[in-house]
Design a protein around this motif. Structure first.
Motif, PDB file in Angstrom:
ATOM      1  N   ASP A 107      17.028 -11.014 -25.930  1.00  0.00           N
ATOM      2  CA  ASP A 107      16.030 -11.418 -24.684  1.00  0.00           C
ATOM      3  C   ASP A 107      16.843 -11.587 -23.271  1.00  0.00           C
ATOM      4  N   ASN A 110      18.332  -8.342 -22.076  1.00  0.00           N
ATOM      5  CA  ASN A 110      17.195  -7.478 -21.591  1.00  0.00           C
ATOM      6  C   ASN A 110      16.837  -8.124 -20.116  1.00  0.00           C
ATOM      7  N   SER A 111      16.767  -9.432 -20.120  1.00  0.00           N
ATOM      8  CA  SER A 111      16.073 -10.120 -18.921  1.00  0.00           C
ATOM      9  C   SER A 111      17.099  -9.607 -17.748  1.00  0.00           C
ATOM     10  N   SER A 114      16.727  -5.874 -16.889  1.00  0.00           N
ATOM     11  CA  SER A 114      15.626  -5.431 -16.212  1.00  0.00           C
ATOM     12  C   SER A 114      15.463  -6.095 -14.806  1.00  0.00           C
ATOM     13  N   LEU A 137      17.813  -2.602 -23.135  1.00  0.00           N
ATOM     14  CA  LEU A 137      16.892  -1.701 -22.325  1.00  0.00           C
ATOM     15  C   LEU A 137      16.907  -2.083 -20.773  1.00  0.00           C
ATOM     16  N   ASP A 139      14.441  -1.361 -18.663  1.00  0.00           N
ATOM     17  CA  ASP A 139      13.216  -1.436 -18.400  1.00  0.00           C
ATOM     18  C   ASP A 139      12.227  -1.359 -19.570  1.00  0.00           C
ATOM     19  N   GLN A 140      11.651  -2.393 -19.784  1.00  0.00           N
ATOM     20  CA  GLN A 140      10.706  -2.444 -21.034  1.00  0.00           C
ATOM     21  C   GLN A 140       9.413  -1.639 -21.085  1.00  0.00           C
ATOM     22  N   GLU A 141       9.214  -1.171 -19.944  1.00  0.00           N
ATOM     23  CA  GLU A 141       7.615  -0.787 -19.596  1.00  0.00           C
ATOM     24  C   GLU A 141       7.683   0.928 -19.503  1.00  0.00           C
TER      25      GLU A 141
END
Ligand SMILES: NC(=O)c1ccc[n+]([C@@H]2O[C@H](COP(=O)([O-])OP(=O)(O)OC[C@H]3O[C@@H](n4cnc5c(N)ncnc54)[C@H](OP(=O)(O)O)[C@@H]3O)[C@@H](O)[C@H]2O)c1
Length: 171
Positions: A107, A110-111, A114, A137, A139-141
């Protein structure tokens, strides 16, 4: 202040998870300790910190600036609790650190990714294959990519290979 993300990957590219049946490789743990000592600090998510803390002793990192990121936790003795990745970096900058080491878990990594807050990544690739797992990732979206520059590549022993990249155009 330079921000360095440190993570272990599996040989099939997952974000490695550890547990009793798949403990972290000593070479990877030793590398984390060395990188944390060099930075004088590390940033960690509340869940990973609880896993590291075990039964509450100060552990091998007692002399480091440990920053726990959490929206829910208030004070935790011996560490600094902040509410966001940017607050973690501001705190370490105020403390005069030249580099911040971002230690995980998924978490938190990835924060930081992103939000474009990572200058360098250190991936230690462990000799293990995983099934369904976690991913890093940027970008999560949506689909996008960011170029990275290979800075170094070396074996750490025990079948662990370290890759180090510079991340271009940090936000
Ligand atoms: N491969 C590696 O290098 C590596 C390293 C460390 C851990 N791990 C693995 O990672 C897993 C644990 O990772 P995880 O993703 O479950 O937990 P985590 O990232 O360690 O902690 C998650 C918690 O951090 C806080 N948090 C996360 N993003 C935040 C944000 N943007 N702002 C404020 N707070 C934020 C939240 O705490 P609150 O709920 O308190 O708000 C959240 O519940 C385990 O499987 C462990 O084995 C792997």
């Amino acid at each position: 202040m330079k921000t360095i993300m440190w993570a272990t990957l599996t040989a099939n590219g997952n974000y490695a998870q550890s547990g009793p049946e798949n403990p972290p490789k000593p070479e990877a743990l030793g590398d984390f300790a060395a990188q944390a000592q060099a930075a004088g600090n590390f940033i960690v998510g509340r869940k990973t910190f609880e896993g590291m803390r075990g039964n509450g002793g100060p552990g091998p990192f007692a002399d480091l600036d440990i920053v726990v990121v959490s929206k829910s936790a208030s004070a935790i003795p011996g560490v600094t609790v902040v509410g966001s990745p940017r607050e973690a970096l501001s705190y370490l900058e105020r403390r005069g650190h030249q580099a911040a080491l971002i230690g995980g878990g998924a978490d938190i990594h990835n924060s930081f990714l992103s939000e474009g807050l990572v200058d360098e990544v250190i991936f230690n690739v462990a000799p293990v294959l995983e099934g369904k797992g976690l991913n890093l990732l940027i970008d999560q979206e949506s689909y996008r990519y960011r170029h990275v520059e290979l800075l170094d590549c070396k074996p750490l022993g025990g079948g662990v290979v370290q890759l180090r990249y510079a991340v271009q155009d940090r936000h």
